[in-house]
Design a protein around this motif. Structure first.
Motif, PDB file in Angstrom:
ATOM      1  N   GLY A  82       0.777  -1.233   0.000  1.00 34.49           N
ATOM      2  CA  GLY A  82       0.000   0.000   0.000  1.00 34.49           C
ATOM      3  C   GLY A  82       0.810   1.286   0.000  1.00 34.49           C
ATOM      4  N   GLU A  83       2.102   1.194   0.198  1.00 30.24           N
ATOM      5  CA  GLU A  83       2.958   2.388   0.256  1.00 30.24           C
ATOM      6  C   GLU A  83       3.640   2.616  -1.089  1.00 30.24           C
ATOM      7  OE1 GLU A  83       7.000   3.921   2.511  1.00 30.24           O
ATOM      8  OE2 GLU A  83       5.932   2.190   3.306  1.00 30.24           O
ATOM      9  N   ILE A  84       3.605   3.861  -1.559  1.00 29.39           N
ATOM     10  CA  ILE A  84       4.304   4.217  -2.798  1.00 29.39           C
ATOM     11  C   ILE A  84       5.794   4.228  -2.496  1.00 29.39           C
ATOM     12  CG2 ILE A  84       4.663   5.975  -4.574  1.00 29.39           C
ATOM     13  CD1 ILE A  84       1.753   6.960  -3.882  1.00 29.39           C
ATOM     14  N   ILE A  85       6.537   3.361  -3.186  1.00 33.67           N
ATOM     15  CA  ILE A  85       7.972   3.277  -2.892  1.00 33.67           C
ATOM     16  C   ILE A  85       8.849   3.663  -4.075  1.00 33.67           C
ATOM     17  CG2 ILE A  85       7.782   1.632  -1.002  1.00 33.67           C
ATOM     18  CD1 ILE A  85       8.419  -0.573  -2.974  1.00 33.67           C
ATOM     19  N   GLU A  86       8.252   3.806  -5.251  1.00 34.27           N
ATOM     20  CA  GLU A  86       9.033   4.204  -6.431  1.00 34.27           C
ATOM     21  C   GLU A  86       8.114   4.842  -7.458  1.00 34.27           C
ATOM     22  OE1 GLU A  86      12.529   4.814  -8.160  1.00 34.27           O
ATOM     23  OE2 GLU A  86      12.542   3.340  -6.545  1.00 34.27           O
ATOM     24  N   ARG A  87       8.612   5.886  -8.137  1.00 31.72           N
ATOM     25  CA  ARG A  87       7.891   6.533  -9.233  1.00 31.72           C
ATOM     26  C   ARG A  87       8.747   6.452 -10.488  1.00 31.72           C
ATOM     27  NH1 ARG A  87       3.971  10.799  -8.158  1.00 31.72           N
ATOM     28  NH2 ARG A  87       3.313  10.656  -5.993  1.00 31.72           N
ATOM     29  N   LEU A  88       8.119   6.133 -11.610  1.00 38.88           N
ATOM     30  CA  LEU A  88       8.814   6.005 -12.886  1.00 38.88           C
ATOM     31  C   LEU A  88       8.081   6.852 -13.912  1.00 38.88           C
ATOM     32  CD1 LEU A  88       8.938   2.111 -12.815  1.00 38.88           C
ATOM     33  CD2 LEU A  88      10.694   3.657 -11.967  1.00 38.88           C
ATOM     34  N   THR A  89       8.826   7.489 -14.798  1.00 38.09           N
ATOM     35  CA  THR A  89       8.213   8.332 -15.820  1.00 38.09           C
ATOM     36  C   THR A  89       8.762   7.973 -17.185  1.00 38.09           C
ATOM     37  OG1 THR A  89       8.047  10.131 -14.221  1.00 38.09           O
ATOM     38  CG2 THR A  89       7.781  10.716 -16.518  1.00 38.09           C
ATOM     39  N   GLY A  90       7.858   7.930 -18.170  1.00 36.33           N
ATOM     40  CA  GLY A  90       8.252   7.689 -19.551  1.00 36.33           C
ATOM     41  C   GLY A  90       8.162   6.231 -19.936  1.00 36.33           C
ATOM     42  N   PHE A  91       8.290   6.011 -21.232  1.00 38.85           N
ATOM     43  CA  PHE A  91       8.239   4.649 -21.772  1.00 38.85           C
ATOM     44  C   PHE A  91       9.463   3.863 -21.325  1.00 38.85           C
ATOM     45  CE2 PHE A  91       9.584   1.600 -24.974  1.00 38.85           C
ATOM     46  CZ  PHE A  91       8.469   0.776 -25.007  1.00 38.85           C
ATOM     47  N   MET A  92       9.246   2.605 -20.977  1.00 35.74           N
ATOM     48  CA  MET A  92      10.338   1.696 -20.614  1.00 35.74           C
ATOM     49  C   MET A  92      10.061   0.333 -21.212  1.00 35.74           C
ATOM     50  SD  MET A  92      10.940   2.401 -16.608  1.00 35.74           S
ATOM     51  CE  MET A  92      11.621   3.926 -16.036  1.00 35.74           C
ATOM     52  N   GLU A  93      11.113  -0.352 -21.559  1.00 35.61           N
ATOM     53  CA  GLU A  93      10.993  -1.736 -22.012  1.00 35.61           C
ATOM     54  C   GLU A  93      10.843  -2.644 -20.791  1.00 35.61           C
ATOM     55  OE1 GLU A  93      10.621  -2.828 -24.996  1.00 35.61           O
ATOM     56  OE2 GLU A  93      11.287  -1.151 -26.235  1.00 35.61           O
ATOM     57  N   ASP A  94      10.380  -3.858 -21.025  1.00 34.04           N
ATOM     58  CA  ASP A  94      10.122  -4.773 -19.914  1.00 34.04           C
ATOM     59  C   ASP A  94      11.364  -5.074 -19.084  1.00 34.04           C
ATOM     60  OD1 ASP A  94      11.264  -6.272 -21.943  1.00 34.04           O
ATOM     61  OD2 ASP A  94       9.866  -7.936 -21.769  1.00 34.04           O
ATOM     62  N   ASP A  95      12.533  -5.190 -19.724  1.00 34.49           N
ATOM     63  CA  ASP A  95      13.750  -5.487 -18.963  1.00 34.49           C
ATOM     64  C   ASP A  95      14.130  -4.335 -18.035  1.00 34.49           C
ATOM     65  OD1 ASP A  95      14.411  -3.989 -21.258  1.00 34.49           O
ATOM     66  OD2 ASP A  95      16.447  -4.789 -21.316  1.00 34.49           O
ATOM     67  N   GLU A  96      13.872  -3.083 -18.448  1.00 39.34           N
ATOM     68  CA  GLU A  96      14.138  -1.934 -17.587  1.00 39.34           C
ATOM     69  C   GLU A  96      13.218  -1.949 -16.365  1.00 39.34           C
ATOM     70  OE1 GLU A  96      15.050   1.952 -19.950  1.00 39.34           O
ATOM     71  OE2 GLU A  96      13.580   0.796 -21.125  1.00 39.34           O
ATOM     72  N   ILE A  97      11.956  -2.249 -16.602  1.00 32.81           N
ATOM     73  CA  ILE A  97      10.986  -2.300 -15.507  1.00 32.81           C
ATOM     74  C   ILE A  97      11.360  -3.406 -14.526  1.00 32.81           C
ATOM     75  CG2 ILE A  97       8.569  -2.775 -14.930  1.00 32.81           C
ATOM     76  CD1 ILE A  97       7.884  -1.474 -17.712  1.00 32.81           C
ATOM     77  N   GLU A  98      11.703  -4.570 -15.054  1.00 32.02           N
ATOM     78  CA  GLU A  98      12.065  -5.688 -14.179  1.00 32.02           C
ATOM     79  C   GLU A  98      13.317  -5.390 -13.357  1.00 32.02           C
ATOM     80  OE1 GLU A  98      10.967  -9.773 -14.968  1.00 32.02           O
ATOM     81  OE2 GLU A  98      11.017  -9.208 -17.100  1.00 32.02           O
ATOM     82  N   LYS A  99      14.283  -4.682 -13.947  1.00 35.52           N
ATOM     83  CA  LYS A  99      15.491  -4.287 -13.225  1.00 35.52           C
ATOM     84  C   LYS A  99      15.152  -3.390 -12.034  1.00 35.52           C
ATOM     85  CE  LYS A  99      18.902  -3.977 -16.448  1.00 35.52           C
ATOM     86  NZ  LYS A  99      19.855  -3.309 -17.323  1.00 35.52           N
ATOM     87  N   ILE A 100      14.253  -2.442 -12.267  1.00 41.20           N
ATOM     88  CA  ILE A 100      13.852  -1.521 -11.200  1.00 41.20           C
ATOM     89  C   ILE A 100      13.107  -2.268 -10.104  1.00 41.20           C
ATOM     90  CG2 ILE A 100      12.379   0.463 -10.658  1.00 41.20           C
ATOM     91  CD1 ILE A 100      13.192   1.523 -13.514  1.00 41.20           C
ATOM     92  N   VAL A 101      12.213  -3.171 -10.484  1.00 41.08           N
ATOM     93  CA  VAL A 101      11.476  -3.953  -9.485  1.00 41.08           C
ATOM     94  C   VAL A 101      12.448  -4.783  -8.646  1.00 41.08           C
ATOM     95  CG1 VAL A 101       9.833  -5.857  -9.165  1.00 41.08           C
ATOM     96  CG2 VAL A 101       9.286  -3.996 -10.746  1.00 41.08           C
ATOM     97  N   LYS A 102      13.445  -5.379  -9.276  1.00 39.47           N
ATOM     98  CA  LYS A 102      14.444  -6.159  -8.529  1.00 39.47           C
ATOM     99  C   LYS A 102      15.203  -5.278  -7.541  1.00 39.47           C
ATOM    100  CE  LYS A 102      15.165  -9.847 -11.834  1.00 39.47           C
ATOM    101  NZ  LYS A 102      16.028 -10.447 -12.853  1.00 39.47           N
ATOM    102  N   LYS A 103      15.580  -4.066  -7.971  1.00 33.65           N
ATOM    103  CA  LYS A 103      16.279  -3.142  -7.070  1.00 33.65           C
ATOM    104  C   LYS A 103      15.388  -2.760  -5.896  1.00 33.65           C
ATOM    105  CE  LYS A 103      19.467  -1.026 -10.331  1.00 33.65           C
ATOM    106  NZ  LYS A 103      19.860   0.190 -11.047  1.00 33.65           N
ATOM    107  N   VAL A 104      14.121  -2.515  -6.184  1.00 33.35           N
ATOM    108  CA  VAL A 104      13.170  -2.165  -5.121  1.00 33.35           C
ATOM    109  C   VAL A 104      13.065  -3.316  -4.123  1.00 33.35           C
ATOM    110  CG1 VAL A 104      10.705  -1.821  -4.658  1.00 33.35           C
ATOM    111  CG2 VAL A 104      11.828  -0.482  -6.435  1.00 33.35           C
ATOM    112  N   ARG A 105      12.975  -4.522  -4.623  1.00 37.06           N
ATOM    113  CA  ARG A 105      12.878  -5.691  -3.732  1.00 37.06           C
ATOM    114  C   ARG A 105      14.141  -5.854  -2.891  1.00 37.06           C
ATOM    115  NH1 ARG A 105       9.631 -10.051  -7.431  1.00 37.06           N
ATOM    116  NH2 ARG A 105       7.587  -9.398  -6.709  1.00 37.06           N
ATOM    117  N   LYS A 106      15.314  -5.638  -3.480  1.00 33.25           N
ATOM    118  CA  LYS A 106      16.569  -5.744  -2.719  1.00 33.25           C
ATOM    119  C   LYS A 106      16.615  -4.679  -1.634  1.00 33.25           C
ATOM    120  CE  LYS A 106      19.655  -7.814  -6.072  1.00 33.25           C
ATOM    121  NZ  LYS A 106      20.828  -7.616  -6.919  1.00 33.25           N
TER     122      LYS A 106
END
Length: 113
Positions: A82-106
Motif C-alpha cells: 500500500g505504500e508508494i515506494i518508487e515513481r517512474l516516468t516515460g516509456f520503458m521496455e520490460d527489462d528496464e521495468i524488471e530491473k527496477i522492481v528487482k532493485k526495489v525488492r533488494k
C-alpha cells in the motif's frame, strides 16, 4: 499473473489502505502514443511476473492524477503493501521495468531485515 487490471480511484485507495504485496500502477491516457506502447509491454510483462500490474486512465481519474502529482505520461508507481515506494516516468521496455522492481525488492529486503 496474467492480466493488467483496470483501476479506478476507489481501487487505488483500497490498495493503499489494504493492499498486500507488490503492485505496479501505470497512469496513462488513450490519446498518449508512448502510453499505448507501454500498454503492450505491460500486457506481455503481466503474463510472466509474480506481482500485479494495474492501469489507471488519467482522463477518467484526473483528480487522483492531480493529487498524486502525475505531470507527464506515461507514469508508473510501485506500491509495496500500500505504500508508494518508487515513481517512474516515460516509456520503458520490460527489462528496464524488471530491473527496477528487482532493485526495489533488494532495497526492501535490506530495510526489513
Amino acid at each position: 499473473m496474467s492480466k493488467v487490471l483496470n483501476f479506478t480511484r476507489k481501487d487505488f485507495e483500497r490498495e493503499q489502505n489494504l493492499g498486500k504485496g507488490l503492485i505496479l500502477v501505470d497512469f496513462s491516457a488513450n490519446w498518449c502514443g508512448p502510453c499505448k506502447m507501454l500498454e503492450k509491454v505491460l500486457n506481455n510483462l503481466s503474463g510472466r511476473v509474480d506481482y500485479r500490474i494495474a492501469r489507471i486512465n488519467v482522463d477518467e481519474e484526473s483528480e487522483l492524477a492531480s493529487e498524486l502529482k502525475i505531470k507527464s505520461l506515461p507514469s508508473m508507481m510501485i506500491l509495496k503493501d500500500g505504500e508508494i515506494i518508487e515513481r517512474l516516468t516515460g516509456f520503458m521496455e520490460d527489462d528496464e521495468i524488471e530491473k527496477i522492481v528487482k532493485k526495489v525488492r533488494k532495497r526492501e529486503s535490506i530495510t526489513n531485515e
